[in-house]
Design a protein around this motif. Sequence first.
Motif, PDB file in Angstrom:
ATOM      1  N   PHE A 116     -73.064  43.353 -68.624  1.00 22.42           N
ATOM      2  CA  PHE A 116     -72.349  43.651 -69.871  1.00 22.42           C
ATOM      3  C   PHE A 116     -73.304  44.049 -70.995  1.00 22.42           C
ATOM      4  O   PHE A 116     -72.900  44.692 -71.958  1.00 22.42           O
ATOM      5  N   ASP A 117     -74.584  43.677 -70.862  1.00 19.29           N
ATOM      6  CA  ASP A 117     -75.587  44.071 -71.846  1.00 19.29           C
ATOM      7  C   ASP A 117     -75.902  45.562 -71.765  1.00 19.29           C
ATOM      8  O   ASP A 117     -76.500  46.113 -72.682  1.00 19.29           O
ATOM      9  N   PHE A 118     -75.507  46.204 -70.670  1.00 18.65           N
ATOM     10  CA  PHE A 118     -75.867  47.601 -70.441  1.00 18.65           C
ATOM     11  C   PHE A 118     -74.658  48.528 -70.349  1.00 18.65           C
ATOM     12  O   PHE A 118     -74.809  49.725 -70.111  1.00 18.65           O
ATOM     13  N   VAL A 119     -73.464  47.972 -70.535  1.00 19.17           N
ATOM     14  CA  VAL A 119     -72.217  48.732 -70.441  1.00 19.17           C
ATOM     15  C   VAL A 119     -71.526  48.695 -71.797  1.00 19.17           C
ATOM     16  O   VAL A 119     -71.512  47.645 -72.452  1.00 19.17           O
ATOM     17  N   ASP A 120     -70.971  49.826 -72.223  1.00 19.10           N
ATOM     18  CA  ASP A 120     -70.248  49.852 -73.489  1.00 19.10           C
ATOM     19  C   ASP A 120     -69.101  48.847 -73.476  1.00 19.10           C
ATOM     20  O   ASP A 120     -68.466  48.609 -72.439  1.00 19.10           O
ATOM     21  N   ALA A 121     -68.821  48.258 -74.635  1.00 16.28           N
ATOM     22  CA  ALA A 121     -67.833  47.178 -74.770  1.00 16.28           C
ATOM     23  C   ALA A 121     -66.457  47.567 -74.244  1.00 16.28           C
ATOM     24  O   ALA A 121     -65.741  46.718 -73.715  1.00 16.28           O
ATOM     25  N   GLU A 122     -66.094  48.833 -74.346  1.00 16.59           N
ATOM     26  CA  GLU A 122     -64.775  49.266 -73.888  1.00 16.59           C
ATOM     27  C   GLU A 122     -64.584  49.071 -72.378  1.00 16.59           C
ATOM     28  O   GLU A 122     -63.450  49.083 -71.891  1.00 16.59           O
TER      29      GLU A 122
ATOM     30  N   PRO B 289     -75.454  53.015 -73.092  1.00 18.12           N
ATOM     31  CA  PRO B 289     -76.509  53.754 -73.802  1.00 18.12           C
ATOM     32  C   PRO B 289     -77.799  53.831 -72.997  1.00 18.12           C
ATOM     33  O   PRO B 289     -78.102  52.952 -72.202  1.00 18.12           O
ATOM     34  N   ASN B 290     -78.562  54.902 -73.243  1.00 25.04           N
ATOM     35  CA  ASN B 290     -79.920  54.952 -72.705  1.00 25.04           C
ATOM     36  C   ASN B 290     -80.854  54.382 -73.766  1.00 25.04           C
ATOM     37  O   ASN B 290     -80.398  53.846 -74.781  1.00 25.04           O
ATOM     38  N   ASP B 291     -82.158  54.495 -73.567  1.00 24.67           N
ATOM     39  CA  ASP B 291     -83.122  53.927 -74.512  1.00 24.67           C
ATOM     40  C   ASP B 291     -83.038  54.555 -75.904  1.00 24.67           C
ATOM     41  O   ASP B 291     -83.411  53.934 -76.890  1.00 24.67           O
ATOM     42  N   GLN B 292     -82.565  55.806 -75.979  1.00 26.46           N
ATOM     43  CA  GLN B 292     -82.443  56.492 -77.276  1.00 26.46           C
ATOM     44  C   GLN B 292     -81.071  56.268 -77.922  1.00 26.46           C
ATOM     45  O   GLN B 292     -80.780  56.829 -78.964  1.00 26.46           O
ATOM     46  N   GLY B 293     -80.219  55.462 -77.282  1.00 28.26           N
ATOM     47  CA  GLY B 293     -78.898  55.177 -77.824  1.00 28.26           C
ATOM     48  C   GLY B 293     -77.855  56.225 -77.477  1.00 28.26           C
ATOM     49  O   GLY B 293     -76.724  56.153 -77.940  1.00 28.26           O
ATOM     50  N   GLU B 294     -78.218  57.205 -76.666  1.00 24.33           N
ATOM     51  CA  GLU B 294     -77.269  58.243 -76.260  1.00 24.33           C
ATOM     52  C   GLU B 294     -76.357  57.706 -75.164  1.00 24.33           C
ATOM     53  O   GLU B 294     -76.775  56.917 -74.324  1.00 24.33           O
TER      54      GLU B 294
ATOM     55  N   SER C 187     -86.013  50.231 -63.210  1.00 29.13           N
ATOM     56  CA  SER C 187     -85.303  50.355 -64.492  1.00 29.13           C
ATOM     57  C   SER C 187     -85.261  51.808 -64.960  1.00 29.13           C
ATOM     58  O   SER C 187     -85.321  52.077 -66.146  1.00 29.13           O
ATOM     59  N   GLN C 188     -85.121  52.730 -64.030  1.00 26.27           N
ATOM     60  CA  GLN C 188     -85.160  54.158 -64.338  1.00 26.27           C
ATOM     61  C   GLN C 188     -84.226  54.584 -65.476  1.00 26.27           C
ATOM     62  O   GLN C 188     -84.653  55.329 -66.352  1.00 26.27           O
ATOM     63  N   PRO C 189     -82.962  54.126 -65.524  1.00 20.42           N
ATOM     64  CA  PRO C 189     -82.107  54.556 -66.642  1.00 20.42           C
ATOM     65  C   PRO C 189     -82.558  54.005 -67.999  1.00 20.42           C
ATOM     66  O   PRO C 189     -82.212  54.540 -69.031  1.00 20.42           O
ATOM     67  N   ARG C 190     -83.303  52.917 -67.988  1.00 17.16           N
ATOM     68  CA  ARG C 190     -83.796  52.293 -69.217  1.00 17.16           C
ATOM     69  C   ARG C 190     -85.296  52.050 -69.094  1.00 17.16           C
ATOM     70  O   ARG C 190     -85.748  50.907 -69.022  1.00 17.16           O
ATOM     71  N   PRO C 191     -86.106  53.124 -69.048  1.00 22.15           N
ATOM     72  CA  PRO C 191     -87.543  52.957 -68.793  1.00 22.15           C
ATOM     73  C   PRO C 191     -88.282  52.133 -69.847  1.00 22.15           C
ATOM     74  O   PRO C 191     -89.349  51.593 -69.558  1.00 22.15           O
TER      75      PRO C 191
END
Length: 143
Positions: free
Chosen positions: A55-61, A87-92, A38-42
């Motif tokens: 879809f939980d990890f990809v922007d809606a667009e 988004p990453n864990d910080q919402g960026e 889970s490196q992108p979302r530690p």
Amino acid sequence: IFMNLERLEERWRSLVESAPDVILLVDREGRIEYINHSQPRPNLGVEQITGRTVFDFVDAEHHAAAKADLERVFERAEMVIRVVTGPNDQGETRWFQSHMAPVQLDGKVIGATAIVRDVTNEHLADRQLKSLQDQLAHAGRVG
């Protein structure tokens, strides 16, 4: 032979789990059946990601395109490459390149693998280069 199979499985598991890219196995609905890390979302462990959908990890667009990609993989056994944001864990916002391909058994697609790489740095460098090129072109026109 049994020992050789165990050793071979151990080697493959080590190879996949230590790969720098994220490797997923997903079903027809995009549900994540396996993820190597889970490196992108530690802040989320593998067990918190497994069972959720891509879809939980990809922007809606990008949801409609991702659904169409899954259909291409499952219905036509095609390989699909796409860049999406999420988004990453910080919402960026991060940019991810995904290579999705069918997993087949007896000629039938039973799943899809996705190899996902964070390409945010490359994307930002491309944007910066484009901006500098635009500024240079503008300076040339003014001059």
